[in-house]
Design a protein around this motif. Structure first.
Motif, PDB file in Angstrom:
ATOM      1  N   VAL A 177     -19.560   8.246  -3.990  1.00  0.00           N
ATOM      2  CA  VAL A 177     -19.061   9.247  -3.632  1.00  0.00           C
ATOM      3  C   VAL A 177     -17.437   7.946  -3.871  1.00  0.00           C
ATOM      4  O   VAL A 177     -17.092   7.025  -3.977  1.00  0.00           O
ATOM      5  N   GLN A 178     -16.306   9.419  -3.801  1.00  0.00           N
ATOM      6  CA  GLN A 178     -15.275   8.698  -4.504  1.00  0.00           C
ATOM      7  C   GLN A 178     -14.164   7.359  -3.520  1.00  0.00           C
ATOM      8  O   GLN A 178     -15.103   6.915  -1.959  1.00  0.00           O
ATOM      9  N   PRO A 179     -13.631   6.728  -3.923  1.00  0.00           N
ATOM     10  CA  PRO A 179     -12.653   5.735  -2.788  1.00  0.00           C
ATOM     11  C   PRO A 179     -11.866   6.668  -2.132  1.00  0.00           C
ATOM     12  O   PRO A 179     -11.384   7.280  -2.154  1.00  0.00           O
ATOM     13  N   GLY A 180     -12.246   5.902  -0.634  1.00  0.00           N
ATOM     14  CA  GLY A 180     -11.532   6.553   0.758  1.00  0.00           C
ATOM     15  C   GLY A 180     -12.909   7.593   1.355  1.00  0.00           C
ATOM     16  O   GLY A 180     -12.215   8.008   2.319  1.00  0.00           O
ATOM     17  N   GLY A 181     -13.882   7.833   0.142  1.00  0.00           N
ATOM     18  CA  GLY A 181     -14.405   8.997   1.147  1.00  0.00           C
ATOM     19  C   GLY A 181     -15.676   8.167   2.145  1.00  0.00           C
ATOM     20  O   GLY A 181     -15.297   7.154   2.657  1.00  0.00           O
ATOM     21  N   SER A 182     -16.051   8.607   2.705  1.00  0.00           N
ATOM     22  CA  SER A 182     -17.355   7.941   3.976  1.00  0.00           C
ATOM     23  C   SER A 182     -18.419   8.142   2.876  1.00  0.00           C
ATOM     24  O   SER A 182     -19.056   9.411   2.647  1.00  0.00           O
ATOM     25  N   ASN A 231     -16.548   3.955   6.365  1.00  0.00           N
ATOM     26  CA  ASN A 231     -15.496   5.098   5.856  1.00  0.00           C
ATOM     27  C   ASN A 231     -14.246   4.121   4.854  1.00  0.00           C
ATOM     28  O   ASN A 231     -14.044   2.835   4.657  1.00  0.00           O
ATOM     29  N   ASN A 232     -13.586   4.760   4.028  1.00  0.00           N
ATOM     30  CA  ASN A 232     -12.551   4.234   3.781  1.00  0.00           C
ATOM     31  C   ASN A 232     -13.137   3.645   2.750  1.00  0.00           C
ATOM     32  O   ASN A 232     -12.684   2.120   2.432  1.00  0.00           O
ATOM     33  N   LEU A 233     -14.049   4.085   1.563  1.00  0.00           N
ATOM     34  CA  LEU A 233     -14.931   3.177   1.146  1.00  0.00           C
ATOM     35  C   LEU A 233     -13.882   2.885  -0.346  1.00  0.00           C
ATOM     36  O   LEU A 233     -13.331   3.301  -0.661  1.00  0.00           O
ATOM     37  N   ARG A 234     -14.234   1.816  -0.561  1.00  0.00           N
ATOM     38  CA  ARG A 234     -13.297   0.638  -1.902  1.00  0.00           C
ATOM     39  C   ARG A 234     -14.706   0.691  -2.811  1.00  0.00           C
ATOM     40  O   ARG A 234     -15.978   0.340  -2.184  1.00  0.00           O
ATOM     41  N   PRO A 235     -13.893   0.747  -4.309  1.00  0.00           N
ATOM     42  CA  PRO A 235     -14.753   0.459  -5.248  1.00  0.00           C
ATOM     43  C   PRO A 235     -15.539  -0.813  -4.729  1.00  0.00           C
ATOM     44  O   PRO A 235     -16.704  -1.188  -5.722  1.00  0.00           O
ATOM     45  N   GLU A 236     -15.173  -1.825  -4.741  1.00  0.00           N
ATOM     46  CA  GLU A 236     -15.448  -3.009  -4.215  1.00  0.00           C
ATOM     47  C   GLU A 236     -17.029  -2.819  -3.189  1.00  0.00           C
ATOM     48  O   GLU A 236     -17.740  -3.889  -3.525  1.00  0.00           O
ATOM     49  N   ASP A 237     -17.193  -2.191  -2.114  1.00  0.00           N
ATOM     50  CA  ASP A 237     -18.328  -1.834  -1.563  1.00  0.00           C
ATOM     51  C   ASP A 237     -19.471  -1.063  -2.659  1.00  0.00           C
ATOM     52  O   ASP A 237     -20.470  -1.728  -1.334  1.00  0.00           O
ATOM     53  N   THR A 238     -19.291  -1.197  -3.468  1.00  0.00           N
ATOM     54  CA  THR A 238     -20.676  -0.515  -4.375  1.00  0.00           C
ATOM     55  C   THR A 238     -21.341  -1.747  -4.356  1.00  0.00           C
ATOM     56  O   THR A 238     -20.853  -2.985  -4.836  1.00  0.00           O
ATOM     57  N   ALA A 239     -22.917  -1.515  -3.684  1.00  0.00           N
ATOM     58  CA  ALA A 239     -24.084  -2.572  -3.927  1.00  0.00           C
ATOM     59  C   ALA A 239     -25.331  -1.301  -3.797  1.00  0.00           C
ATOM     60  O   ALA A 239     -25.288  -0.497  -3.188  1.00  0.00           O
ATOM     61  N   VAL A 240     -26.160  -2.180  -3.606  1.00  0.00           N
ATOM     62  CA  VAL A 240     -27.046  -1.912  -3.049  1.00  0.00           C
ATOM     63  C   VAL A 240     -27.573  -2.295  -1.428  1.00  0.00           C
ATOM     64  O   VAL A 240     -27.104  -3.918  -1.678  1.00  0.00           O
ATOM     65  N   TYR A 241     -27.500  -1.533  -0.141  1.00  0.00           N
ATOM     66  CA  TYR A 241     -27.815  -1.785   0.661  1.00  0.00           C
ATOM     67  C   TYR A 241     -28.938  -1.891   1.706  1.00  0.00           C
ATOM     68  O   TYR A 241     -29.443  -0.979   1.639  1.00  0.00           O
TER      69      TYR A 241
END
Length: 121
Positions: free
Chosen positions: A12-17, A85-95
């Motif tokens: 997802v792009q930054p800011g996406g959900s 919501n409002n995802l950021r590059p630093e949210d990149t991870a395995v969940y």
């Protein structure tokens, strides 16, 4: 045998959900608490959001106001979701989804296999 299966990850792009879901099978009793953790490359697994033993929901500061944890249906359904919501590059991870239950006086923890979330333009 209890199994947790996560779904909903992706690019997802930054800011996406994105909305992550975790479905548990193999348990005839409720898993509680349930929560989400994440592990970014080169980092330790960390808590993202979790139900607490006293009935609340706890979020790490980095996701407060952006992520929402919820059960799908009543509390005794073993299906957990997290709206991001409002995802950021630093949210990149395995969940990873985690669920717990008491067995013979001991709290047992179960983990899913993880779902990749990548936030990038």
């Amino acid at each position: 045998q209890v199994h947790l299966v996560e779904s909903g990850g992706g690019l997802v792009q930054p800011g996406g959900s994105l909305r992550l879901s975790c479905a548990a099978s193999g348990s005839d009793i409720s898993l509680y608490p349930m929560g989400w953790y994440r592990q970014a490359p080169g980092k330790q697994r960390e808590l993202v959001a979790t139900e607490t033993n006293d009935g609340f929901i706890k979020y790490i500061d980095a996701v407060k106001g952006r992520f929402t944890l919820s059960r799908d249906g009543a509390k005794n359904t073993n299906t957990l979701s997290m709206q991001m919501n409002n995802l950021r590059p630093e949210d990149t991870a395995v969940y990873y989804c985690k669920g717990s239950r008491w067995e013979s006086g001991t709290q047992i923890h179960y983990w899913g296999q993880g779902t990749q979330v990548t936030v990038s333009s």
